[in-house]
Write a protein that holds these residues in place. Sequence first.
Motif, PDB file in Angstrom:
ATOM      1  N   ARG A 195      -3.674   2.136  -4.607  1.00 10.09           N
ATOM      2  CA  ARG A 195      -4.059   0.728  -4.759  1.00 10.09           C
ATOM      3  C   ARG A 195      -3.221  -0.172  -3.864  1.00 10.09           C
ATOM      4  NH1 ARG A 195      -5.399  -0.847 -11.064  1.00 10.09           N
ATOM      5  NH2 ARG A 195      -7.149   0.590 -11.318  1.00 10.09           N
ATOM      6  N   ILE A 196      -1.919   0.046  -3.879  1.00 12.07           N
ATOM      7  CA  ILE A 196      -1.021  -0.808  -3.108  1.00 12.07           C
ATOM      8  C   ILE A 196      -1.273  -0.627  -1.623  1.00 12.07           C
ATOM      9  CG2 ILE A 196       1.398  -1.228  -2.533  1.00 12.07           C
ATOM     10  CD1 ILE A 196       2.067  -0.543  -5.436  1.00 12.07           C
ATOM     11  N   ASP A 197      -1.492   0.612  -1.186  1.00 11.59           N
ATOM     12  CA  ASP A 197      -1.783   0.867   0.234  1.00 11.59           C
ATOM     13  C   ASP A 197      -3.042   0.138   0.674  1.00 11.59           C
ATOM     14  OD1 ASP A 197       0.433   2.422   0.480  1.00 11.59           O
ATOM     15  OD2 ASP A 197      -0.622   4.328   0.244  1.00 11.59           O
ATOM     16  N   GLN A 198      -4.106   0.172  -0.155  1.00 15.54           N
ATOM     17  CA  GLN A 198      -5.359  -0.482   0.205  1.00 15.54           C
ATOM     18  C   GLN A 198      -5.247  -2.005   0.122  1.00 15.54           C
ATOM     19  OE1 GLN A 198      -9.139   1.013  -0.881  1.00 15.54           O
ATOM     20  NE2 GLN A 198      -8.356   2.977  -1.544  1.00 15.54           N
ATOM     21  N   PHE A 199      -4.341  -2.484  -0.729  1.00 19.75           N
ATOM     22  CA  PHE A 199      -4.159  -3.922  -0.876  1.00 19.75           C
ATOM     23  C   PHE A 199      -3.504  -4.522   0.359  1.00 19.75           C
ATOM     24  CE2 PHE A 199      -2.277  -7.713  -3.019  1.00 19.75           C
ATOM     25  CZ  PHE A 199      -3.475  -8.257  -3.446  1.00 19.75           C
ATOM     26  N   GLY A 200      -2.863  -3.671   1.174  1.00 21.09           N
ATOM     27  CA  GLY A 200      -2.306  -4.155   2.428  1.00 21.09           C
ATOM     28  C   GLY A 200      -0.888  -4.667   2.330  1.00 21.09           C
ATOM     29  N   VAL A 201      -0.153  -4.339   1.255  1.00 19.38           N
ATOM     30  CA  VAL A 201       1.231  -4.757   1.144  1.00 19.38           C
ATOM     31  C   VAL A 201       2.060  -3.936   2.128  1.00 19.38           C
ATOM     32  CG1 VAL A 201       3.206  -4.960  -0.404  1.00 19.38           C
ATOM     33  CG2 VAL A 201       0.905  -5.354  -1.262  1.00 19.38           C
ATOM     34  N   ALA A 202       2.850  -4.589   2.937  1.00 21.30           N
ATOM     35  CA  ALA A 202       3.592  -3.882   3.977  1.00 21.30           C
ATOM     36  C   ALA A 202       4.814  -3.175   3.400  1.00 21.30           C
ATOM     37  CB  ALA A 202       4.038  -4.857   5.062  1.00 21.30           C
ATOM     38  N   GLU A 203       4.906  -1.893   3.637  1.00 28.68           N
ATOM     39  CA  GLU A 203       6.060  -1.078   3.293  1.00 28.68           C
ATOM     40  C   GLU A 203       6.551  -1.265   1.853  1.00 28.68           C
ATOM     41  OE1 GLU A 203       9.085  -0.963   6.284  1.00 28.68           O
ATOM     42  OE2 GLU A 203       7.673  -1.441   7.851  1.00 28.68           O
ATOM     43  N   PRO A 204       5.680  -1.049   0.861  1.00 32.73           N
ATOM     44  CA  PRO A 204       6.121  -1.141  -0.532  1.00 32.73           C
ATOM     45  C   PRO A 204       6.963   0.071  -0.900  1.00 32.73           C
ATOM     46  CG  PRO A 204       3.893  -0.315  -0.458  1.00 32.73           C
ATOM     47  CD  PRO A 204       4.283  -0.612   0.977  1.00 32.73           C
ATOM     48  N   ILE A 205       7.669  -0.043  -2.011  1.00 31.53           N
ATOM     49  CA  ILE A 205       8.427   1.089  -2.545  1.00 31.53           C
ATOM     50  C   ILE A 205       7.827   1.448  -3.904  1.00 31.53           C
ATOM     51  CG2 ILE A 205      10.656   1.805  -3.496  1.00 31.53           C
ATOM     52  CD1 ILE A 205      12.010   0.177  -1.341  1.00 31.53           C
ATOM     53  N   VAL A 206       7.420   2.702  -4.067  1.00 30.15           N
ATOM     54  CA  VAL A 206       6.891   3.193  -5.344  1.00 30.15           C
ATOM     55  C   VAL A 206       7.658   4.467  -5.674  1.00 30.15           C
ATOM     56  CG1 VAL A 206       4.846   3.894  -6.627  1.00 30.15           C
ATOM     57  CG2 VAL A 206       4.609   2.284  -4.738  1.00 30.15           C
ATOM     58  N   GLN A 207       8.349   4.447  -6.827  1.00 34.84           N
ATOM     59  CA  GLN A 207       9.183   5.581  -7.203  1.00 34.84           C
ATOM     60  C   GLN A 207       8.953   5.963  -8.655  1.00 34.84           C
ATOM     61  OE1 GLN A 207      12.672   3.170  -5.851  1.00 34.84           O
ATOM     62  NE2 GLN A 207      13.452   5.148  -5.201  1.00 34.84           N
ATOM     63  N   LYS A 208       9.093   7.262  -8.947  1.00 30.33           N
ATOM     64  CA  LYS A 208       9.068   7.728 -10.331  1.00 30.33           C
ATOM     65  C   LYS A 208      10.482   7.628 -10.897  1.00 30.33           C
ATOM     66  CE  LYS A 208       7.052  11.368  -8.715  1.00 30.33           C
ATOM     67  NZ  LYS A 208       6.511  12.718  -8.512  1.00 30.33           N
ATOM     68  N   GLN A 209      10.580   7.093 -12.107  1.00 28.93           N
ATOM     69  CA  GLN A 209      11.886   6.927 -12.753  1.00 28.93           C
ATOM     70  C   GLN A 209      11.835   7.614 -14.117  1.00 28.93           C
ATOM     71  OE1 GLN A 209      14.120   3.114 -12.415  1.00 28.93           O
ATOM     72  NE2 GLN A 209      13.924   3.055 -14.619  1.00 28.93           N
TER      73      GLN A 209
END
Length: 941
Positions: A195-209
């Motif tokens: 979702r975030i990739d398609q939304f066009g947000v530049a270089e987001p960070i997504v991590q499992k915690q």
Amino acid sequence: MSSNLRWRIVLVVVVALFALALVWPTIRWATLTDEPTETLPLEYTEISGLSPKQILSLRYYRWDLELEEDLEFSRLLNTINKEADREKKRKEIAAEREALATQLEAMTAKEVASEEYAQLPVYEQAKQIIKLEVKTRMPRQASLSRNIAHDFSRWWHGDEEKVLHLGLDLKGGIYMVLETDPDHQEQVYETIKNRIDQFGVAEPIVQKQGNSRIVIQLPGATDIEKAKRLITELACMAWMLVEETKLKDPLYGPESLLNIYETAVEELPDRGPDPEQPDNPEAIIPYKDDEGKLINFKVLDDKLVAEDLIPVDTILRIHEYVDDDGTERRVPLLLRSSEDEPYVLSGDDLDGSSCRAEQGAGNWPNVAFRIKDRNAVQRFKEVTGRYHATSTNKIPREEGRGYRGWRLAIVLDNKVISAPHIAEQLSSRGAITRLDNYDEASLLALQLRSGSLPAKIAVVQNVQVGPTLGADSIRMGWRAAVIGLAVVIVFMAIYYRISGLFAVVALVINMVLILGALAAAGATLTLPGIAGIILTIGMAVDANVLIFERIREELAAAKKLKAAVDAGYHKALRTILDANITTLITAVVLFFLGTGPVRGFAVTLSIGICTSVFSALVITRVLFDLLLLNKSVATLRMFRFFKQPSIDFVKARRTAMIASIAVIVIGLVAFGSDLKGNFGIDFTSGTVWRLEFEDEVKVGDVRAALAENGVTDARVQEFDVAGGRITKIRIQVSGTPDEEERLRELPAKIEQTLGIGIADSSVESISASVSADLGRQTLVAFLLALCGILVYVSWRFEFRFAVGAIAALLHDVLVTVGFFAGFFLLARRQINAPTIAAFLTIVGYSLNDTIVVFDRIREDLKIMKRLDFRTIINTSINQTLSRTTLTSLTTLLVIVSLFVLGGQAINDFSFAMLIGVVIGTYSSVFIASPILLLMHRKQAG
């Protein structure tokens, strides 16, 4: 002055002004402070603690709301034919507004008293109050002139939407922690990334915690509510037929159904047994939240059917919308849903790539879609054919004029978002019509493309955070970059005099062009992007140096100034184009095949290459032509490092190559001895602490305390910055306290070192922020780029030249990797996402340097036909030695400034570039050229 020169002057002025217009909002925005103010104007309800930037954003928000209301009002009036009816409608709306105005005080008090309002940051509270205020105003009819004035005013004052935004590493953004079912963590993680990739947000960070949480950081984002909707909505969509005939039954009138729905919801318990696992007493699930807003619709549907409150094979849902008159409606609908056919169509039946937002009839936003499943197409065609406006099942209009089809409700996450009547039989294509606004349509299209979340998620935390590099490091980095750039400008002006001033003008315009292009593209500038800009500066200076050195050679050959300038530009043209095109090939391949920081680097570099060529070949040429109009100028004075060097570089080739091989072997052995230890927190799992101090702290002080306790690889970040006073800090390191002694009791060590108490702390393990895919994709992109370079250089030069260029590239990367692994007495440094961009910068610089030398060798081969190949290579290297030294020196001035003055957070990044530039200069002379000689001798032998 010739007409050709006039047109070129016009072109330069127009391009420069256009770029400046694009950059102006960024410049204007940057002049405003982020510091909170004590008081605000009355129009912002006297809420204190906001910065001038936030005040300006509120003004934009008010303007946009008012203009949107004006446009809605204009649309409404345009649907009324008679002027008398229009005037009547104006009076009706004015009366409604007047009545609403009297309620404003009560509404505001109610809003401010709510618990949700109290939890919002001060800025969001101000937006809520403004929204209520705007509701009470009588809208004016919008006009084209008002639209233009609105847009111009926003641009002039610094339109935040047109500002060149900084990435998470430089500016910060939104930080969210989500919690989901441990069994679905991996699936939720993948869906959210999509979702975030398609939304066009530049270089987001997504991590499992941990085993049930997901951490998300969105760079530059400020709209917390929008981010929350984007990420957390399930996006379970279904098309369901409205039971029109059953709604005609007096038992199921609107008031009756509304009462049934609200009573049933009220009677639902907060938690209860899972109806799908009746034999498991431990299966307790929520039926609704504390405020009764999140409802378990499965339990609600079972309750309504069991109590015989609605017909069999139907479900009850509420359609909330605003009609054409601006009235808020809440209409209950009975939807056909049986066990065999729960819906007509689902979101899973759609071809996600075809879902897109567009403007439909009457300027209402729509979402167009295409059905991919054949059975679903047949089912959709059959239902729409049976119940459309001219079918035997058509229903009369409420006003008694003509007929219409049954309604097909579109249900998203159990909320009816649209219920259009079926006008005609449909097949594989359709549209969701009359959505509230274009943002709503875009978000819906995105959700349909990216798929549904496999499980419900809860938002544990949703706050704004500071930059991952730390505000102190960014201040130091910007200062270092400005100092380095200033030194380059002064050096060029002194060394080349008037020509150097021309280069400085071209460099400044080039920077404006790059920033303007990035702003126009809606790009987000990050540290890898800055790496691309530094390489661009080096290549821009290099292009000017090539031209100036060629002009110097022509003047030395006793040519007149105009002829020397013409010849200088003509001879440098081919070299500049070859050097930049080979680098552009690399950038394009990296953009299409890379991810995250690699793409950020590629975008900036691609733009920079184009603007650098324009500034070197067009802008400086215009300045020279203007200078030549002055007949009193007969020559150009310049300093010179090497007058006529005659160093035998080829003689040292064996020693240099043996030394290079030894360095590479030692470096690779050191790298392989601790493979995991070479990669930093972006590529490995680690530990994250969230600390809340009893008093305000600075990121720099926390970083210094960590370094004092032996932790130098930490990423320190301000946390919950919307509150104003910084007391919360997030610290991320590679490794875990169980594995490494240095990480044990870390909060206590920081507390003792700083002398500030910690009120609260938490610690959890966290996954890598960059997946292994980045390394694989970057390697694939790099290898394909090498293939592209091989083909281009073989075509423009010869195959042997291409082999020499690629050998030099590989040499430079391997040597730099060796230095990072702790070459000899140097400390081991870790590779993170920004250093990947630094390695790619090395590739670009090395390639540019090698092509310049090769171009002179190619030229001398045609002139010095009687000389042997070794002599030609030596002569060519000596001829370009002044240019090589100057380009390396000017690039190093910026990088050394970053390395010495930029602070700990970007030290590894600047170190990689520092080593790379030195090694890149060395390899073009001692690696690429000797390999070219070796290939020549093999061909000759």
